[in-house]
Each structure stands twice: as structure tokens, then as C-alpha cells.
Write a protein that holds these residues in place. Structure first.
Motif, PDB file in Angstrom:
ATOM      1  N   ASP A   1       0.819  -1.219   0.000  1.00 25.89           N
ATOM      2  CA  ASP A   1       0.000   0.000   0.000  1.00 25.89           C
ATOM      3  C   ASP A   1       0.851   1.267   0.000  1.00 25.89           C
ATOM      4  N   VAL A   2       1.881   1.285   0.811  1.00 23.26           N
ATOM      5  CA  VAL A   2       2.833   2.400   0.845  1.00 23.26           C
ATOM      6  C   VAL A   2       4.247   1.807   0.809  1.00 23.26           C
ATOM      7  N   PRO A   3       4.622   1.197  -0.322  1.00 24.43           N
ATOM      8  CA  PRO A   3       5.866   0.414  -0.391  1.00 24.43           C
ATOM      9  C   PRO A   3       7.126   1.230  -0.159  1.00 24.43           C
ATOM     10  N   GLU A   4       7.037   2.568  -0.292  1.00 22.97           N
ATOM     11  CA  GLU A   4       8.215   3.382  -0.028  1.00 22.97           C
ATOM     12  C   GLU A   4       8.632   3.299   1.438  1.00 22.97           C
ATOM     13  N   VAL A   5       7.700   3.020   2.334  1.00 27.87           N
ATOM     14  CA  VAL A   5       8.024   2.902   3.755  1.00 27.87           C
ATOM     15  C   VAL A   5       8.940   1.709   3.996  1.00 27.87           C
ATOM     16  N   LEU A   6       8.612   0.576   3.395  1.00 25.29           N
ATOM     17  CA  LEU A   6       9.461  -0.609   3.566  1.00 25.29           C
ATOM     18  C   LEU A   6      10.862  -0.334   3.036  1.00 25.29           C
ATOM     19  N   ARG A   7      10.949   0.295   1.875  1.00 23.69           N
ATOM     20  CA  ARG A   7      12.265   0.572   1.304  1.00 23.69           C
ATOM     21  C   ARG A   7      13.065   1.509   2.210  1.00 23.69           C
ATOM     22  N   GLU A   8      12.379   2.484   2.785  1.00 23.81           N
ATOM     23  CA  GLU A   8      13.049   3.443   3.674  1.00 23.81           C
ATOM     24  C   GLU A   8      13.637   2.764   4.911  1.00 23.81           C
ATOM     25  N   VAL A   9      12.824   1.943   5.594  1.00 27.32           N
ATOM     26  CA  VAL A   9      13.292   1.373   6.865  1.00 27.32           C
ATOM     27  C   VAL A   9      14.346   0.289   6.632  1.00 27.32           C
ATOM     28  N   VAL A  10      14.219  -0.470   5.553  1.00 25.78           N
ATOM     29  CA  VAL A  10      15.241  -1.473   5.245  1.00 25.78           C
ATOM     30  C   VAL A  10      16.581  -0.787   4.996  1.00 25.78           C
ATOM     31  N   SER A  11      16.546   0.314   4.243  1.00 21.89           N
ATOM     32  CA  SER A  11      17.780   1.039   3.948  1.00 21.89           C
ATOM     33  C   SER A  11      18.344   1.716   5.194  1.00 21.89           C
ATOM     34  N   ALA A  12      17.482   2.382   5.960  1.00 21.66           N
ATOM     35  CA  ALA A  12      17.939   3.129   7.134  1.00 21.66           C
ATOM     36  C   ALA A  12      18.542   2.229   8.200  1.00 21.66           C
ATOM     37  N   CYS A  13      18.045   0.992   8.291  1.00 17.03           N
ATOM     38  CA  CYS A  13      18.479   0.084   9.365  1.00 17.03           C
ATOM     39  C   CYS A  13      19.400  -1.020   8.869  1.00 17.03           C
ATOM     40  N   ASP A  14      19.734  -0.962   7.576  1.00 11.83           N
ATOM     41  CA  ASP A  14      20.627  -1.965   6.992  1.00 11.83           C
ATOM     42  C   ASP A  14      20.129  -3.384   7.245  1.00 11.83           C
ATOM     43  N   ALA A  15      18.821  -3.574   7.078  1.00 13.94           N
ATOM     44  CA  ALA A  15      18.229  -4.901   7.276  1.00 13.94           C
ATOM     45  C   ALA A  15      18.627  -5.824   6.129  1.00 13.94           C
ATOM     46  N   HIS A  16      18.843  -7.080   6.442  1.00  9.48           N
ATOM     47  CA  HIS A  16      19.253  -8.037   5.414  1.00  9.48           C
ATOM     48  C   HIS A  16      18.089  -8.935   5.012  1.00  9.48           C
ATOM     49  N   PRO A  17      18.046  -9.392   3.756  1.00  7.51           N
ATOM     50  CA  PRO A  17      17.003 -10.343   3.339  1.00  7.51           C
ATOM     51  C   PRO A  17      17.187 -11.671   4.062  1.00  7.51           C
ATOM     52  N   THR A  18      16.093 -12.304   4.440  1.00  8.99           N
ATOM     53  CA  THR A  18      16.166 -13.536   5.224  1.00  8.99           C
ATOM     54  C   THR A  18      16.208 -14.790   4.351  1.00  8.99           C
ATOM     55  N   HIS A  19      16.190 -14.614   3.049  1.00  7.85           N
ATOM     56  CA  HIS A  19      16.424 -15.733   2.125  1.00  7.85           C
ATOM     57  C   HIS A  19      16.790 -15.152   0.775  1.00  7.85           C
ATOM     58  N   SER A  20      17.330 -15.953  -0.096  1.00  5.99           N
ATOM     59  CA  SER A  20      17.727 -15.481  -1.415  1.00  5.99           C
ATOM     60  C   SER A  20      16.505 -15.026  -2.202  1.00  5.99           C
ATOM     61  N   GLY A  21      16.638 -13.882  -2.845  1.00  4.19           N
ATOM     62  CA  GLY A  21      15.554 -13.354  -3.660  1.00  4.19           C
ATOM     63  C   GLY A  21      14.583 -12.467  -2.917  1.00  4.19           C
ATOM     64  N   ALA A  22      14.673 -12.387  -1.583  1.00  2.00           N
ATOM     65  CA  ALA A  22      13.723 -11.584  -0.812  1.00  2.00           C
ATOM     66  C   ALA A  22      13.817 -10.108  -1.161  1.00  2.00           C
ATOM     67  N   GLU A  23      15.011  -9.670  -1.598  1.00  2.00           N
ATOM     68  CA  GLU A  23      15.199  -8.256  -1.909  1.00  2.00           C
ATOM     69  C   GLU A  23      14.449  -7.817  -3.173  1.00  2.00           C
ATOM     70  N   ALA A  24      13.917  -8.751  -3.930  1.00  2.00           N
ATOM     71  CA  ALA A  24      13.217  -8.396  -5.175  1.00  2.00           C
ATOM     72  C   ALA A  24      12.050  -7.453  -4.930  1.00  2.00           C
ATOM     73  N   ILE A  25      11.400  -7.590  -3.782  1.00  2.00           N
ATOM     74  CA  ILE A  25      10.205  -6.778  -3.528  1.00  2.00           C
ATOM     75  C   ILE A  25      10.543  -5.300  -3.344  1.00  2.00           C
ATOM     76  N   ILE A  26      11.775  -4.973  -3.006  1.00  2.00           N
ATOM     77  CA  ILE A  26      12.159  -3.559  -2.879  1.00  2.00           C
ATOM     78  C   ILE A  26      13.063  -3.123  -4.032  1.00  2.00           C
ATOM     79  N   ARG A  27      13.334  -4.030  -4.959  1.00  2.00           N
ATOM     80  CA  ARG A  27      14.184  -3.682  -6.101  1.00  2.00           C
ATOM     81  C   ARG A  27      13.482  -3.998  -7.424  1.00  2.00           C
ATOM     82  N   ASP A  28      13.573  -5.228  -7.862  1.00  2.00           N
ATOM     83  CA  ASP A  28      13.052  -5.602  -9.180  1.00  2.00           C
ATOM     84  C   ASP A  28      11.559  -5.331  -9.317  1.00  2.00           C
ATOM     85  N   LEU A  29      10.794  -5.605  -8.252  1.00  2.00           N
ATOM     86  CA  LEU A  29       9.339  -5.464  -8.322  1.00  2.00           C
ATOM     87  C   LEU A  29       8.846  -4.087  -7.890  1.00  2.00           C
ATOM     88  N   ALA A  30       9.762  -3.222  -7.488  1.00  2.00           N
ATOM     89  CA  ALA A  30       9.362  -1.919  -6.939  1.00  2.00           C
ATOM     90  C   ALA A  30       8.522  -1.086  -7.903  1.00  2.00           C
TER      91      ALA A  30
END
Length: 516
Positions: free
Chosen positions: A458-487
Motif C-alpha cells: 500500500d505504501v511500499p516506499e516505507v518498507l524501502r526506507e526502513v530497510v535502507s535506514a536500518c541496513d536490514a538483510h534479506p532472510t532468504h535469497s531473492g527476498a530483496e526483489a520486492i524492494i528492487r526488481d518489483l518496486a
């Protein structure tokens, strides 16, 4: 300060209630007049809460502490636990006789602490269904239901208040724990399909999480996966070790035979929610031939054993309308389901794709359709993405819940596959106070529109912001697609849905204003 020999308060505001005593020799007793066979126990529980709050105010709590199930508790906390067990046992006994109108009047008073009207209505439906189906449940399930209601309405408040005073925010309402990601099926689009299956959480770690949860007043735990029943009797032993917790278990149902159902009936505090995609054609197409037959068998075993159970359905662009039909809901209700959970497909996990998501129009239709259907009070229906008005805003980041994976990573949401901390390295309280979770909570609600509560779709920019600000890591391979490829696709989807959802929210708000 010495504790008075007896502190006695008369419940004069309700003629059916007599004296509550609090003493050194007889810690807590409840007496009931013969004319008080049918009592408003929810009102009574509320008054017990007020009574012991008054005792706490006058200093009768701090000098007297004792142990119960390994937790250091004030004397007032302990007596509230006894109050809950005593009063709720009486309330279940009187459910069979008390008129529904009177029960709902009591619930209106007892549920005032829930801030949102739709949330209160949801809980009232739960109470009604408990009354109407009580005789269908096994004795042990009835007993655990009593314990759950007691913890919800009375005995855990002190722990939750203590946590808030120490941390500045309330603890979660529930936790989701995935003790294993192993599964006997291979469903396309599974949200958990890309997690590592080589490592289970371990029973010792699971027990530790549950102990920490109970200590902060969390008494509702969802077990997910993977397929939880791959763990066999070890999992059921965990349920048995924590009788004050109600466990909701998301399962494909294929491992629930008569023996498992009977064990769950004896344990009493775990209810399965079985995944379906529709009927046989739709379910077998995604889950494998023969799965549907096993699911219906599992439901029959659970019903015969007297276990509470429900269905869980993931809405996609292909099956959304089917899942909303009266025929579908009635079919599973008639199989014995008391609960029905709806999940909006989100492009995470195995082979993610935005094209499988229900359209914005389909999502709004589901929201409106389920709200109308809930008014029948014949099955408890909930929509994880559309029921923001029930809870106020997004649940993630520990504001209402979090997710512990089988590797120990602690995610803010089951569908948000990013983490900073691991439960094997830090306590639950430390993780709730982490920058990652704090930054998410600070942003809630993300908009004023509770039909748009989600930071993923609904507000996907929020997820991208907090992941970047807190240096959160994906918990499995490919998880980062939702904030990159699919953004780009998710941003487009979110904007299309915003236009429809804002209109629907404005219409709802105007209607509520007119009603007032």
C-alpha cells in the motif's frame, strides 16, 4: 507496610455478585448467591480488574511476591489469575443458559478497552460463536478456552502494564513463529517457499520464546512454517507445556489424522487453520492431486474430536471471487470451520509475481463483501490486509506482532522478509526495542486511510526506507526483489489501489459521521 488480614469489597453495583475477599490465609474466594446462577461474568471480570487496580494504588502489591510457573508475580497478579480461572469457568457454565442479548450487553462493557468499534464487534462475534458451539467442543478445549478468556480479560494486564512502564510501549498482541520451514508439499507461489529448509528453530529455542512471550503478557501465538505438523509429537508437547497460551496453527492439513486430532482435543489449546484454494479443482491444482481429499478428512477428524479449527485462503486474481461466495463460506462452515482467514497474495517467496495479485477492484470488493458477511455471526471471518479498522493500523514491527523464522531471524511481518536481529542472540525485548522495529512503529499508521495499512503493497516506499535506514538483510535469497526488481510494479499497483481505497474510506468516514 503490612498487608491487611482481609480486604473485602462488595460488588453492590450488580445484585448477582457478592463479596470478593483477599486475605493471607485464604488468598481469593468468590461466592455466588443461589439467584445468581446466570451471571454477567464479563462485567464481573472487569470489576475484578478495577478492584485489584485499586489495591495496587493503595500499595498492597509490591511487598508480597510469589512464584507461579516460574514467573515472579505480585500477590495481586496472582490473585487476578485465580479470579480469571474462577470467573471464566462460571461464565462458560452459564453460556448455555444466558440469553445472547444479555451476553452482548456484558461484552459491550468488558470490551471497552478495545479502541476500535469494528474490533469490538469482531470480539463479540467470537463470544457468540463460543456460546453457540460450546457443546461441540471437547472438555479440554472448553477448559483452555476458559483460560484464554481469563488471560485476555484479566490476568495478563499486569504483565503488559509492567512491560509498557519499562519500555515505553505496549508488547505485541501475538507472535508468529515458524519452527520449521520443511514441508511435505510443494505449492507454487508459497510465501515461505524460498526459506532454507535445512535448519529447524529447535524446541529449546521455541520454549524460550514462549516463556519470554508469557512474561510480557502475550497469550496468543500463531505457529506457521513450513508445515508445523512435520514436527510431530514434539510440537504437541510444546502446546501442552504452555496451557495459558492459545495456539493458532497454519497447516496444509494433510498430516492431521484421527490420532493427531484426538491429541489436539486432549491438549485443548491449539486450533488448526487449514489452507484451501477453493474446492477440489483449485486446491489440487496448487497443492497437488489428492490434497483436497486429505483436507476434508482432516476437518472431519477435528470436528469429531471436538477441536476448534478453520480455513485459510490466499486470494489471487484467479480465485478472489470464488472465495467470497456464500457457497464457498457455507461449505467450509458446514464442514465445522468456526474461523476463516483471508490473505491477499503478495509477491514474496517462491516465484513472486505482481500479476497474481488480486486487482485493486477485487480487493475492495473482498473488503466490502466480508464486512457484510460477518454480520451473519455464523463464522469468524478476518482479512489480513483489509481489516485495518479492526486493529487501527499495520500490525508489523512489534506494534501488534512479529515473525520468528526457523533460522531465528526476527522479521517485522510474516510477509516482510528482512531482519536485523536473531532470537538466538538477543532477547525478545531487546529486539522489540531495536532501531529496525522502532523505525517501523514510528511511521504507523502510514496513512490516515486504514484501508491502506500495509508498508509492502500500500505504501511500499516505507518498507524501502526502513530497510535502507536500518541496513536490514534479506532472510532468504531473492527476498530483496520486492524492494528492487518489483518496486516499479508495486508502486503502480499501490497508486491504482490508493485511488479506489481513498474513495471507499471517505465514503465510510462520511457514513460514520452521519450515524453519529
Amino acid at each position: 507496610m503490612a498487608l491487611p488480614a482481609v480486604v473485602q469489597v462488595k460488588m453492590s453495583a450488580h445484585p448477582q455478585m457478592t463479596a470478593f475477599s483477599f486475605s493471607k490465609n485464604r488468598l481469593f474466594s468468590f461466592k455466588r448467591s443461589k439467584s445468581g446462577v446466570i451471571m454477567m461474568n464479563l462485567v464481573c471480570i472487569m470489576r475484578v480488574n478495577r478492584l485489584y487496580g485499586d489495591l495496587d494504588t493503595h500499595g498492597f502489591t509490591r511487598e508480597y511476591e510469589l512464584q507461579e510457573r516460574g514467573f515472579l508475580m505480585s500477590i495481586v497478579e496472582y490473585s487476578k489469575n485465580i479470579a480469571a480461572k474462577t470467573l471464566v469457568k462460571g461464565s462458560l457454565a452459564s453460556f448455555r443458559a444466558i440469553p445472547e442479548r444479555s451476553l452482548m450487553a456484558a461484552a459491550d462493557i468488558g470490551l471497552k478497552k478495545i479502541d476500535y468499534a469494528e474490533g469490538r464487534d469482531y470480539m463479540k462475534t467470537l463470544i457468540l460463536l463460543a456460546k453457540r458451539n460450546l457443546d461441540k467442543l471437547s472438555p479440554d478445549v472448553q477448559k483452555r478456552v476458559a483460560g484464554f478468556i481469563g488471560n485476555a480479560l484479566v490476568s495478563n494486564d499486569n504483565r503488559r502494564d509492567r512491560f509498557k512502564s519499562e519500555n515505553g510501549f505496549k508488547p505485541p498482541i501475538l507472535l508468529v513463529i515458524s519452527p520449521t520451514m520443511r514441508c511435505n508439499l510443494n505449492c507454487y507461489g508459497c510465501y515461505a517457499g524460498k526459506y532454507s529448509k535445512g535448519e529447524d528453530l529447535g524446541m529449546d529455542t521455541l520454549e524460550s520464546i514462549l516463556d519470554q512471550a508469557e512474561a510480557m503478557g502475550v497469550y496468543f501465538i500463531t505457529i506457521s512454517g513450513g508445515e508445523p505438523f512435520m514436527l510431530g509429537d514434539e510440537l504437541i508437547d510444546v502446546f501442552r507445556n504452555h496451557p495459558s497460551i492459545l495456539f493458532q496453527v497454519y497447516t496444509n492439513g494433510t498430516l492431521i489424522n484421527r490420532e493427531v486430532a484426538e491429541k489436539l482435543a486432549r491438549t485443548g489449546n491449539a486450533y488448526p487453520c487449514i489452507s484451501v484454494e477453493g474446492y477440489e479443482e483449485e486446491t489440487d491444482a496448487r497443492r497437488g492431486k489428492g490434497t483436497y481429499r486429505l483436507i476434508l478428512g482432516a476437518m472431519e477428524h477435528l470436528r469429531n474430536a471436538g477441536v476448534v479449527f478453520g480455513f485459510s485462503a490466499t486470494a489471487t486474481r484467479d480465485n478472489n471471487d470464488l472465495l467470497l461466495s456464500d457457497d464457498f463460506i457455507d461449505f467450509y462452515r458446514d464442514r465445522g470451520c468456526l474461523v476463516g482467514w483471508y490473505f491477499h497474495y503478495v509477491p514474496v517467496g517462491k516465484e513472486p509475481g505482481v500479476s497474481l495479485m488480486p486487482t485493486p477492484e477485487q480487493r475492495i470488493h473482498r473488503l466490502e463483501r466480508l464486512r457484510v458477511r460477518r454480520e451473519q455471526n455464523d463464522i469468524l471471518l478476518a482479512d489480513f490486509w483489509n481489516d485495518g479498522p479492526l486493529v487501527g493500523h499495520c500490525l508489523a514491527g512489534g506494534s501488534r506482532y512479529l515473525h520468528v523464522t526457523s533460522s531465528g531471524d526476527v522479521e517485522p511481518c510474516v510477509f516482510c522478509h528482512f531482519a536485523v536481529d536473531n532470537i538466538r542472540e538477543k532477547s525478545l525485548t531487546e529486539i522489540l526495542n531495536s532501531k529496525f522495529f522502532t523505525e517501523i512503529r514510528k511511521r504507523q499508521p502510514y496513512t490516515d486511510n486504514l484501508y491502506r495499512p500495509c508498508m509492502i503493497i500500500d505504501v511500499p516506499e516505507v518498507l524501502r526506507e526502513v530497510v535502507s535506514a536500518c541496513d536490514a538483510h534479506p532472510t532468504h535469497s531473492g527476498a530483496e526483489a520486492i524492494i528492487r526488481d518489483l518496486a516499479p510494479e508495486l508502486d503502480e499497483y499501490a497508486e491504482e489501489y490508493r485511488k479506489i481505497a481513498d474513495h471507499a474510506w471517505a465514503k465510510r468516514t462520511n457514513t460514520l459521521v452521519e450515524m453519529k
